[in-house]
Design a protein around this motif. Structure first.
Motif, short mmCIF file in Angstrom:
data_model
loop_
_atom_site.label_atom_id
_atom_site.label_comp_id
_atom_site.label_asym_id
_atom_site.label_seq_id
_atom_site.Cartn_x
_atom_site.Cartn_y
_atom_site.Cartn_z
N ARG A 256 0.84 -1.21 0.00
CA ARG A 256 0.00 0.00 0.00
C ARG A 256 0.87 1.26 0.00
N GLN A 257 1.91 1.26 0.81
CA GLN A 257 2.79 2.43 0.88
C GLN A 257 3.57 2.62 -0.43
N LEU A 258 3.80 1.52 -1.14
CA LEU A 258 4.45 1.62 -2.45
C LEU A 258 3.52 2.22 -3.50
N GLY A 259 2.25 2.33 -3.16
CA GLY A 259 1.26 2.84 -4.10
C GLY A 259 0.86 1.82 -5.14
N LYS A 260 1.08 0.51 -4.83
CA LYS A 260 0.80 -0.54 -5.81
C LYS A 260 -0.25 -1.53 -5.33
N ALA A 261 -0.99 -1.16 -4.30
CA ALA A 261 -2.00 -2.07 -3.75
C ALA A 261 -3.22 -2.12 -4.64
N LYS A 262 -3.71 -3.30 -4.89
CA LYS A 262 -4.95 -3.49 -5.63
C LYS A 262 -6.11 -3.55 -4.63
N PRO A 263 -7.33 -3.31 -5.12
CA PRO A 263 -8.46 -3.31 -4.19
C PRO A 263 -8.58 -4.58 -3.36
N GLN A 264 -8.29 -5.74 -3.99
CA GLN A 264 -8.42 -7.00 -3.24
C GLN A 264 -7.47 -7.05 -2.07
N SER A 265 -6.23 -6.59 -2.28
CA SER A 265 -5.26 -6.64 -1.19
C SER A 265 -5.61 -5.63 -0.11
N MET A 266 -6.18 -4.48 -0.50
CA MET A 266 -6.59 -3.50 0.50
C MET A 266 -7.76 -4.03 1.33
N MET A 267 -8.69 -4.72 0.68
CA MET A 267 -9.81 -5.30 1.43
C MET A 267 -9.31 -6.35 2.41
N LEU A 268 -8.34 -7.15 1.98
CA LEU A 268 -7.76 -8.15 2.87
C LEU A 268 -7.06 -7.46 4.05
N LEU A 269 -6.32 -6.41 3.80
CA LEU A 269 -5.65 -5.68 4.87
C LEU A 269 -6.68 -5.15 5.85
N GLY A 270 -7.78 -4.62 5.33
CA GLY A 270 -8.85 -4.16 6.22
C GLY A 270 -9.41 -5.27 7.07
N ASP A 271 -9.59 -6.45 6.47
CA ASP A 271 -10.08 -7.61 7.22
C ASP A 271 -9.17 -7.93 8.39
N ILE A 272 -7.86 -7.91 8.12
CA ILE A 272 -6.90 -8.24 9.18
C ILE A 272 -6.95 -7.19 10.28
N TYR A 273 -7.03 -5.92 9.91
CA TYR A 273 -7.13 -4.87 10.92
C TYR A 273 -8.37 -5.05 11.79
N VAL A 274 -9.48 -5.45 11.19
CA VAL A 274 -10.69 -5.70 11.97
C VAL A 274 -10.44 -6.80 12.99
N ASN A 275 -9.80 -7.88 12.54
CA ASN A 275 -9.52 -9.00 13.44
C ASN A 275 -8.64 -8.59 14.61
N GLU A 276 -7.75 -7.62 14.36
CA GLU A 276 -6.86 -7.17 15.42
C GLU A 276 -7.46 -6.02 16.24
N GLY A 277 -8.70 -5.65 15.92
CA GLY A 277 -9.37 -4.60 16.67
C GLY A 277 -8.95 -3.20 16.28
N LEU A 278 -8.25 -3.07 15.16
CA LEU A 278 -7.79 -1.75 14.68
C LEU A 278 -8.85 -1.20 13.72
N LEU A 279 -9.98 -0.80 14.28
CA LEU A 279 -11.16 -0.51 13.47
C LEU A 279 -11.01 0.76 12.65
N SER A 280 -10.41 1.81 13.21
CA SER A 280 -10.27 3.05 12.44
C SER A 280 -9.35 2.82 11.24
#
Length: 455
Positions: A256-280
């Motif tokens: 993501r920081q490289l500016g090369k993230a695709k929507p699928q990988s961003m959605m997955l990253l969001g899923d992981i953050y939810v699991n870790e309680g990092l909701l914002s």
């Protein structure tokens, strides 16, 4: 291990996965005619290795001298024409081999195969003809035939890295990953810089669930090409398989920081953050993905339902509001619009906005009278407001739908218990158990039946 992790990651794993383990992983980029180094190696195979290749007699020297300058000047058609004029059943197998190579250069694989087979008939111990015949079948995707001829070449003469790699490639595409892995290890030992063989080994390691070694290989790819997002994402996939989502998140954040993230990988990253309680952080990443307009509505809705099912209604509401304001969210078809209304109603119920939720659900039912999700939600709402007549009506409607019949029967049983109609409640519970037996329902049924007997 993070709770609920598997639920969130299943889709994303499929999306980021290297590929179906039954399918071809990659084209052989280093062993294709587009690669100048391959062309140079292949042209070298026109020479003669007298130990395992036929010789050219003095009488055939004239034909050889005729085709040599044509080959060197890349006049492939001219060389083919000269060979076809000069080859006889008695001529050296070397000429049939060269003809096969010329057809291979033109990617005319069927005549190339015919020429190699003729060369082998004339000179049964023809190592290079077996190699190139096997390679031709590999190019056609005929793994079993390719493997047969490559293995015959191995019997004649110890193989090099290319031969082992091609054999590994055939085994891999046949789904024989353990055997393919052995061949790839030999190929890499002999050709340690080959990306083709390393990718093949990586595919086999993944298929064999040897994740730690796959991660180690991917560190090598990352070190040599850190700007390539593919390596970071593939390694993230391995970390997920090892149930190390925090490491997967670190990789995906780098992409993501490289500016090369695709929507699928961003959605997955969001899923992981939810699991870790990092909701914002999760909502921020999801929002970035939604802004691309490339996330399918069903995927968005699944995230919304997952958040609301966990009680994260505020985050679910923010996400759905953000999605509603995107171009994609404003161009939903009828079914998708109803699904969004259902989800927004669920969120409203979760935040004690019951009347707002009921209005949304009534809109859904007005537009789609047999929308099971809305019907069940209305049952819950009217039970909560003690309007049992409407609750019963909506539950009976939902019970007509196979997907929602079990939930509707349980709702009808609860209503009847509330009305102290225990015998009828027991009948609904038994029907529900016939569809989907559940332990807690069996216990509840026993209690209701005792209450009915005591009436």
């Amino acid at each position: 291990m993070i709770r609920h992790f598997r639920t969130f990651s299943t889709l994303a794993l499929a999306t980021l996965s290297i590929g179906s383990v039954q399918g071809q992983l990659f084209p052989l980029s280093e062993n294709s005619w587009d690669n100048p180094e391959f062309r140079e190696r292949f042209m070298g195979s026109y020479g003669v290795d007298t130990e395992v290749s036929p010789e050219i007699s003095l009488d055939e020297k004239q034909l050889f001298e005729e085709i040599t300058p044509l080959i060197q000047s890349q006049d492939v058609d001219g060389a083919i024409a000269a060979l076809k004029r000069g080859i006889t059943p008695q001529s050296s197998a070397a000429f049939d081999f060269i003809l096969g190579n010329l057809y291979y250069q033109k990617q005319q694989l069927d005549p190339a195969i015919d020429a190699y087979e003729t060369a082998i008939k004339k000179f049964p111990n023809f190592y290079r003809a077996y190699v190139n015949l096997g390679r031709s079948y590999v190019n056609q995707g005929n793994w079993s035939e390719g493997l047969k001829h490559l293995q015959k070449a191995m019997e004649i003469k110890p193989g090099d890295g290319t031969l082992y790699g091609l054999i590994g490639y055939c085994y891999m595409n046949e789904g024989k990953f353990a055997t393919a892995l052995d061949a790839y290890r030999m190929a890499i030992m002999l050709q340690p810089d080959s990306k083709d063989w390393k990718l093949g080994k990586l595919k086999c390691l993944t298929a064999q669930q040897e994740h730690e070694e796959a991660v180690a290989m991917l560190y090598e790819f990352i070190e040599s090409d850190p700007e390539n997002p593919e390596w970071w994402m593939l390694q993230a996939n391995e970390f997920l398989s090892m149930e190390k989502p925090e490491l997967a998140a670190a990789n995906l954040e780098i992409v993501r920081q490289l500016g090369k993230a695709k929507p699928q990988s961003m959605m997955l990253l969001g899923d992981i953050y939810v699991n870790e309680g990092l909701l914002s952080q999760a909502v921020e990443v999801y929002g970035d993905a939604l802004e691309t307009g490339e996330v399918k509505p069903d995927r968005v809705f699944r995230v919304g339902y997952s958040l609301s099912s966990r009680g994260n209604y505020e985050e679910a509401d923010k996400l759905m509001e953000a999605y509603s304001n995107t171009e994609a969210g404003q161009n939903l078809n009828e079914d998708q619009q109803l699904e969004l209304l259902n989800l927004q109603a669920k969120i409203a119920l979760g935040t004690n906005q019951d009347e707002k939720a009921a209005q949304m659900l009534e809109q859904v039912v007005d537009r789609d009278p047999m929308n099971g999700r809305a019907l069940i939600s209305l049952v819950d709402y009217y039970q909560k407001t003690e309007d049992l007549t409407k609750a019963t009506y909506y539950a009976e409607q939902a019970a007509k739908l196979d997907e929602f019949r079990h939930s509707a029967l349980l709702a009808l049983a609860r209503i009847k218990v509330g009305q102290r109609e225990f015998a009828q409640a027991a009948r609904y519970l038994r029907q529900a158990q016939d569809i989907k037996p559940l332990g807690y329902v069996a216990d509840y049924l026993a209690q209701v039946e005792r209450a009915a007997d005591s009436q």
